[in-house]
Design an enzyme around this catalytic site. Structure first.
Site, short mmCIF file in Angstrom:
data_model
loop_
_atom_site.label_atom_id
_atom_site.label_comp_id
_atom_site.label_asym_id
_atom_site.label_seq_id
_atom_site.Cartn_x
_atom_site.Cartn_y
_atom_site.Cartn_z
CB SER A 122 35.77 15.24 20.33
OG SER A 122 35.31 14.72 21.53
CG ASP A 165 33.70 18.20 22.71
OD1 ASP A 165 33.77 18.37 21.36
OD2 ASP A 165 33.79 17.12 23.05
#
Length: 288
Positions: free
Chosen positions: A38, A156
Site C-alpha cells: 500500500s 489492498d
C-alpha cells in the site's frame, strides 16, 4: 540476502517517507530487494527512484486533497479515497525517474486476491507499475473499484499481509530491515462486529474472511519480527509512542511531525549500522 520491508497504513506512511528520505540523503541502498504494501509500496517507488521529498509531497499535498479523500462523496455512494486519481496525479505532478527506479534494486508490491483472500506478490516493472500501485492501495469498501491485471482482481495488500517479513524470508532474505507504521509495542486487536464486514463485503466473501483474520496475520508477522528463525536478523525502524498520525489524519502539522520523526529514526538506523557514536551490531537497539 538483505531485504527492506515497508508497511503501509495510509497516512501513517508519512513516517516511512521520512525514513526513506533520510536513506536517500545518505545514499543508503544496502539491500538486495524491497517489498512494500500500500503506502509502503508508494514510498519505496520514491526511494528507489532517488527522488527526495516525492513521497512526503504525495502524502501531504495529494492525499489530503478533496479529490482523493472525500467523505461527502462516500456518503453519496462514491469513493472515500480515489486511489486511481492519486496514482495518476502523483505521476503527473511528480514524474518518476524511471531510469533510476528500474535500474535500482527490485521492488515487490503486495496485493490481496479477491477470489482467494490470499496475498500475491508482484515485481514492479514499467508495464505494470500503475496497475500494481492501484491494486496494493485499493482499500476495501473505501475504494469502490476492483483493480484487475495479470489474470486476477485485487484489493489492498494489507488485508492479507500488512508486514511481509515472512515473504521476504521465503524469498531468501536472512537480513531483513522493517519500517513499521506503528510503534513496535503495538498489537492489532481482533476485529469487532465481523458480521458487519460480512454484510459490507457480501460480494467478496473471501475478502471478508481475510479481514476477519487480519489481526491474527498481522500479529504473526510481529512475532516473526520479535523472534526470527535461527540465522535470521531482523532490524526494526518504528515510530515511538508519541507518533499520533492515524490512518486518515489530514492535519499537515501532525503529518510533518510524523515525517520528521521518520527522518530522525532513519538517521539513527544508519548511524547504528555504520557504528557511529559507538553503536555496533552487538549493541544495536534496533536489532532483534
Amino acid at each position: 540476502m538483505k531485504a527492506l520491508v515497508v508497511e503501509g497504513g495510509a497516512m501513517r506512511g508519512i513516517f516511512a517517507a521520512g525514513v526513506l528520505d533520510r536513506f536517500i540523503e545518505e545514499d543508503y541502498y544496502e539491500f538486495d530487494f524491497a517489498i512494500g504494501v500500500s503506502a509502503g509500496a508508494s514510498n519505496l517507488v520514491g526511494y528507489l527512484s532517488k527522488q527526495h521529498g516525492r513521497s512526503q509531497k504525495v502524502i501531504c499535498e495529494l492525499a489530503t486533497d478533496r479529490a482523493f479523500f472525500n467523505p461527502k462523496r462516500f456518503v453519496k455512494g462514491g469513493n472515500l479515497v480515489d486511489v486511481k486519481w492519486l496514482v495518476a496525479e502523483s505521476n503527473k505532478r511528480f514524474p518518476l525517474d524511471d531510469a533510476t527506479l528500474f535500474s535500482n534494486l527490485p521492488l515487490i508490491a503486495t496485493a490481496t486476491n479477491i477470489e482467494t483472500g490470499n496475498a500475491e506478490y508482484y515485481q514492479v516493472n514499467k508495464e505494470n507499475i500503475t496497475a500494481v500501485l492501484e491494486a496494493t492501495s485499493a482499500l476495501p469498501i473505501a475504494y469502490k473499484a476492483t483493480p484487475c491485471f495479470s489474470g486476477g482482481c485485487y484489493t489492498d495488500g494489507g488485508v492479507a499481509d500488512s508486514i511481509p517479513v515472512i515473504e521476504a524470508y521465503r524469498q531468501g532474505a536472512n537480513e531483513i530491515t522493517v519500517i513499521l507504521s506503528h510503534p513496535l509495542s503495538y498489537e492489532m486487536p481482533p476485529m469487532r462486529h465481523s458480521w458487519l464486514m460480512d454484510k459490507l463485503l457480501a460480494k467478496q466473501p473471501m475478502i471478508a474472511k481475510a479481514m476477519a483474520q487480519r489481526a491474527s496475520r498481522y500479529n504473526q508477522s510481529l512475532e516473526f519480527i520479535r523472534n526470527p528463525p535461527t540465522g535470521v536478523t531482523v532490524r526494526v525502524i518504528a515510530p515511538d509512542d508519541t507518533f499520533n498520525v492515524k490512518r486518515l489524519t489530514m492535519n499537515h502539522n501532525v503529518l510533518m511531525r510524523g515525517y520528521e520523526m521518520g527522518t530522525k529514526e532513519g538517521a539513527q538506523h544508519i548511524a547504528s549500522r555504520e557504528g557511529r557514536f559507538g553503536l555496533t551490531k552487538e549493541n544495536c537497539h534496533f536489532c532483534f
